[in-house]
Design a protein around this motif. Sequence first.
Motif, PDB file in Angstrom:
ATOM      1  N   TYR A   1       0.833  -1.197   0.000  1.00  0.00           N
ATOM      2  CA  TYR A   1       0.000   0.000   0.000  1.00  0.00           C
ATOM      3  C   TYR A   1       0.871   1.252   0.000  1.00  0.00           C
ATOM      4  O   TYR A   1       1.783   1.380   0.813  1.00  0.00           O
ATOM      5  CB  TYR A   1      -0.920   0.003   1.216  1.00  0.00           C
ATOM      6  CG  TYR A   1      -1.931  -1.123   1.209  1.00  0.00           C
ATOM      7  CD1 TYR A   1      -3.140  -0.978   0.539  1.00  0.00           C
ATOM      8  CD2 TYR A   1      -1.683  -2.329   1.867  1.00  0.00           C
ATOM      9  CE1 TYR A   1      -4.077  -1.996   0.522  1.00  0.00           C
ATOM     10  CE2 TYR A   1      -2.609  -3.357   1.855  1.00  0.00           C
ATOM     11  CZ  TYR A   1      -3.806  -3.190   1.181  1.00  0.00           C
ATOM     12  OH  TYR A   1      -4.726  -4.204   1.161  1.00  0.00           O
ATOM     13  N   GLY A   2       0.555   2.198  -0.922  1.00  0.00           N
ATOM     14  CA  GLY A   2       1.389   3.376  -1.075  1.00  0.00           C
ATOM     15  C   GLY A   2       0.751   4.694  -0.703  1.00  0.00           C
ATOM     16  O   GLY A   2       1.453   5.624  -0.287  1.00  0.00           O
ATOM     17  N   VAL A   3      -0.578   4.808  -0.852  1.00  0.00           N
ATOM     18  CA  VAL A   3      -1.260   6.076  -0.607  1.00  0.00           C
ATOM     19  C   VAL A   3      -2.586   5.812   0.087  1.00  0.00           C
ATOM     20  O   VAL A   3      -3.287   4.838  -0.238  1.00  0.00           O
ATOM     21  CB  VAL A   3      -1.521   6.852  -1.923  1.00  0.00           C
ATOM     22  CG1 VAL A   3      -2.320   8.121  -1.655  1.00  0.00           C
ATOM     23  CG2 VAL A   3      -0.209   7.201  -2.613  1.00  0.00           C
ATOM     24  N   ALA A   4      -2.932   6.670   1.043  1.00  0.00           N
ATOM     25  CA  ALA A   4      -4.244   6.635   1.676  1.00  0.00           C
ATOM     26  C   ALA A   4      -4.963   7.941   1.360  1.00  0.00           C
ATOM     27  O   ALA A   4      -4.342   9.006   1.319  1.00  0.00           O
ATOM     28  CB  ALA A   4      -4.111   6.456   3.185  1.00  0.00           C
ATOM     29  N   VAL A   5      -6.262   7.850   1.108  1.00  0.00           N
ATOM     30  CA  VAL A   5      -7.062   9.035   0.821  1.00  0.00           C
ATOM     31  C   VAL A   5      -8.164   9.133   1.868  1.00  0.00           C
ATOM     32  O   VAL A   5      -8.997   8.223   1.998  1.00  0.00           O
ATOM     33  CB  VAL A   5      -7.678   8.979  -0.588  1.00  0.00           C
ATOM     34  CG1 VAL A   5      -8.593  10.187  -0.814  1.00  0.00           C
ATOM     35  CG2 VAL A   5      -6.579   8.943  -1.645  1.00  0.00           C
ATOM     36  N   LEU A   6      -8.147  10.230   2.622  1.00  0.00           N
ATOM     37  CA  LEU A   6      -9.183  10.491   3.617  1.00  0.00           C
ATOM     38  C   LEU A   6     -10.265  11.351   2.977  1.00  0.00           C
ATOM     39  O   LEU A   6      -9.980  12.448   2.483  1.00  0.00           O
ATOM     40  CB  LEU A   6      -8.586  11.208   4.829  1.00  0.00           C
ATOM     41  CG  LEU A   6      -9.590  11.654   5.903  1.00  0.00           C
ATOM     42  CD1 LEU A   6     -10.237  10.451   6.565  1.00  0.00           C
ATOM     43  CD2 LEU A   6      -8.907  12.542   6.945  1.00  0.00           C
ATOM     44  N   ASP A   7     -11.492  10.850   2.972  1.00  0.00           N
ATOM     45  CA  ASP A   7     -12.624  11.583   2.414  1.00  0.00           C
ATOM     46  C   ASP A   7     -13.549  11.959   3.564  1.00  0.00           C
ATOM     47  O   ASP A   7     -14.393  11.179   3.996  1.00  0.00           O
ATOM     48  CB  ASP A   7     -13.350  10.709   1.385  1.00  0.00           C
ATOM     49  CG  ASP A   7     -14.382  11.499   0.596  1.00  0.00           C
ATOM     50  OD1 ASP A   7     -14.529  12.707   0.851  1.00  0.00           O
ATOM     51  OD2 ASP A   7     -15.055  10.902  -0.272  1.00  0.00           O
ATOM     52  N   HIS A   8     -13.350  13.180   4.065  1.00  0.00           N
ATOM     53  CA  HIS A   8     -14.086  13.695   5.216  1.00  0.00           C
ATOM     54  C   HIS A   8     -15.066  14.759   4.722  1.00  0.00           C
ATOM     55  O   HIS A   8     -14.791  15.441   3.720  1.00  0.00           O
ATOM     56  CB  HIS A   8     -13.089  14.298   6.214  1.00  0.00           C
ATOM     57  CG  HIS A   8     -13.667  14.658   7.539  1.00  0.00           C
ATOM     58  ND1 HIS A   8     -14.351  15.838   7.764  1.00  0.00           N
ATOM     59  CD2 HIS A   8     -13.666  13.988   8.733  1.00  0.00           C
ATOM     60  CE1 HIS A   8     -14.740  15.892   9.022  1.00  0.00           C
ATOM     61  NE2 HIS A   8     -14.335  14.785   9.640  1.00  0.00           N
TER      62      HIS A   8
END
Length: 242
Positions: free
Chosen positions: A194-201
Motif C-alpha cells: 500500500y502506497g497512498v491513503a485518501v481520507l474523504d471527510h
Amino acid sequence: MDAPRAAGPRSIEHRGVVADVRVGMLGCRGAFCRQGHDARPGARVGGFLGGNVRGWFEAGIGGGWGTLSSNVTPGTNALLLYGLDPAVLQQALWAQAAGLLQVDLAGLAVQENELRAAQLGPSFRVHFVPRGRIGAFVGSGVGYNLLRTRYQTAVGLVGLDFHGIEVPVEANLSVYLMEHLAVGLQFDYMWTWYGVAVLDHPQQRVALPMGVLQAAGEQQGVDLRGQLPQLWTLGLAVRGRL
C-alpha cells in the motif's frame, strides 16, 4: 465417412482467445481483519480476458470486485480500528505535514461501516496440460488494488481508501464439459504493497502518503502498513475458449 468426429478428450485444445468469469468469496488476513474490524469473508466477482499460446502460456487482463463483512463496536473511533490513537496521530501529522490535514480526527466515532476491495491488472499464466479434458494452471502478474472503507460517523460519512500495488498468485483446476467450456475452482492470494491513503471527510478530501502515516504510527509502536489486509479469493471459475 467424411463427417467430422466429435472432439475426444485428447483433441480438446486449450489455446486461443480465452475468457473466464469467477464467482466466490473474498477473505483477508492480517491485524486489520482480526482486531477492530473483525472482518469475515464476503462475496466477490472477477474475470479474465486474454489469449493462450499453444496451450502452455496465457496472458491478459484480470480483475475483480468484492466485499467483506465486519463487526465494529459502535462508538469506536475509526482510527482505533487500525491501532492508532487519533489525538497522537493528529499531533504527528501536524508535525510532519503541517497544513495538510485540517480536520479533527477525534470526531470519527463509527456507527456503521462498509469494506470493499477492487483489483485490476495484467496477468500471466502457465498451464500444466496443453490439451484434454483437464485444465490446470498457476499464474501471477502485477496490478492495482483498492481497499475502500466507509464509516458512518456523527460528522457524516467518512471514507478511508488505501491504494496499492498487488502481486497475485493464482491456482486453478478445471474440467472441460465441452470443447469450448470448462468449469473449475480457483484460488488467488493477492499480496499488496500500500502506497497512498485518501481520507474523504465531509470537511476535506486529502491524499496522505503512507510513508507519513507509517512514521506517525511508529511513534505509537504501530506498523500501519503491516496492519492492512492481504486479500484472498476462492470461487467457481467458468472458462470459455474461442
